[in-house]
Scaffold this active site. Sequence first.
Site, PDB file in Angstrom:
ATOM      1  N   GLY A 175     -68.085  -5.572  81.161  1.00 30.73           N
ATOM      2  CA  GLY A 175     -66.650  -5.899  80.533  1.00 30.73           C
ATOM      3  C   GLY A 175     -66.142  -4.684  79.901  1.00 30.73           C
ATOM      4  CG  ASN A 176     -62.626  -4.025  79.375  1.00 29.52           C
ATOM      5  OD1 ASN A 176     -61.754  -4.334  78.485  1.00 29.52           O
ATOM      6  ND2 ASN A 176     -62.227  -4.289  80.628  1.00 29.52           N
ATOM      7  CG  HIS A 177     -64.967  -1.293  73.831  1.00 32.15           C
ATOM      8  ND1 HIS A 177     -65.955  -2.088  73.318  1.00 32.15           N
ATOM      9  CD2 HIS A 177     -65.395  -0.132  74.277  1.00 32.15           C
ATOM     10  CE1 HIS A 177     -66.957  -1.340  73.250  1.00 32.15           C
ATOM     11  NE2 HIS A 177     -66.778  -0.058  74.004  1.00 32.15           N
ATOM     12  CB  SER A 178     -59.188  -5.454  76.753  1.00 30.13           C
ATOM     13  OG  SER A 178     -58.176  -6.185  76.343  1.00 30.13           O
ATOM     14  CB  ALA A 203     -58.545  -4.285  80.026  1.00 30.50           C
TER      15      ALA A 203
END
Length: 402
Positions: free
Chosen positions: A209-212, A276
Amino acid sequence: MENALQGKRILLGITGGIAAYKSILLLRLLVQAGADVKVVMTPAARQFVSPLVLATLSKQPVLVELAEGDTWANHVMLGRWAHLMLIAPATCNTMAKMAHGICDNLFMAVQLSATCPVMLAPAMDEDMWKHPATRRNIQTLAGYGYQVLPVATGALASGLHGEGRLLEPAAIFDAVQSFFSHSQRLKGKKAVVTAGPTYEPLDPVRFIGNHSTGLMGIEIANALAMAGADVTLVSGPTHLQALPAVKTIPVQTATQMLAAVQEVFAETDIAVMAAAVADYRPAVVADQKIKKANDELSITLVKNPDILAYCGAAKASHQLVVGFALETNNELLHAQEKLRRKNADLIVLNSPNKVGSGFGSATNEVTIITADSVTEWPMASKHEVACKLVNLVADKLERLQF
Ligand code: CTP
């Protein structure tokens, strides 16, 4: 100019602070502009401003208690009646209750059940205003889609001088006017917005995943809804929530996000792809938790579908497609290339290198790129960037269709 407030139903919430005296003037300005205003106060606010004055000016009974005699105040219908709930002044205490959903008086019951947009003008002493708890509560309230107006600097009730004063009634009135003057520009239009990260599973308990946080996309969905559009928000995992007027479809993966967008895209006038999206996903999702066996583990990733490129390829001449770009080098060139490659009408370029921009930040400094223009916007809250973007989209849509 046509009077934007004529016939608008405003619920004016007054909470208990010295600045409550200014709400009398604010009420007068709203009523003079033709708004239909009902006042709901906290019990503490009664110590600062008389309900009799407010009832006389608004020509409506002022509501303070959930039950008076054998009459029960219908807090749910009040929140549904209003086009806007305006809270001025919003004290530190009430903001904390709003952030955490504490329902201990009629005002809070109305606030928590309100389905209309909410605007608040905070007022408190500077130290309270700057306390991390207040900062966090403001972030939470912005995350609910509420418009938090700034405070003014000047003499405070404590005798100190600093930040925390309630805005002057004329400035709050201007904010309300600007809210309503943009509020119906997109009536009858449909929009789809993507927001947040995607989670691409590796096994039943892990993902890429990512930090969005989803804040930018949710602010855009809210601003589109406030401009009158019928909005579907396709959101990756986030703890933030859009306004009740926004239809939210929660998804986890890029494939699910594409499917949800495809479902509605043909019907929409506006598509804003702010998510994102993970560019790749694991080729194989393990049925069981992957055990640590060897010193190294290789995972094969395969490309995810590009949702923005799908919208760009499928769009008809009346549809407007907006994408985002997050670039760390050669920002402008890459973003312009993205606009062409994905056939978008507009790209919002974010730079994670700029202080106060990107993931997790409440503010953003963006550059707007179209086929024939590059415009830098100053640093602003994500809420303000969203409102400005929605106005630009409305301008462009009008030009596309006439
Ligand atoms: N986007 C999308 N689907 C994807 C990847 C990106 O819809 N699978 C959208 C994002 O929502 C954003 C825009 O494309 O509006 C830009 O995404 P970005 O990841 O910066 O661009 P990429 O096309 O992935 O290019 P690169 O990674 O090479 O910068």
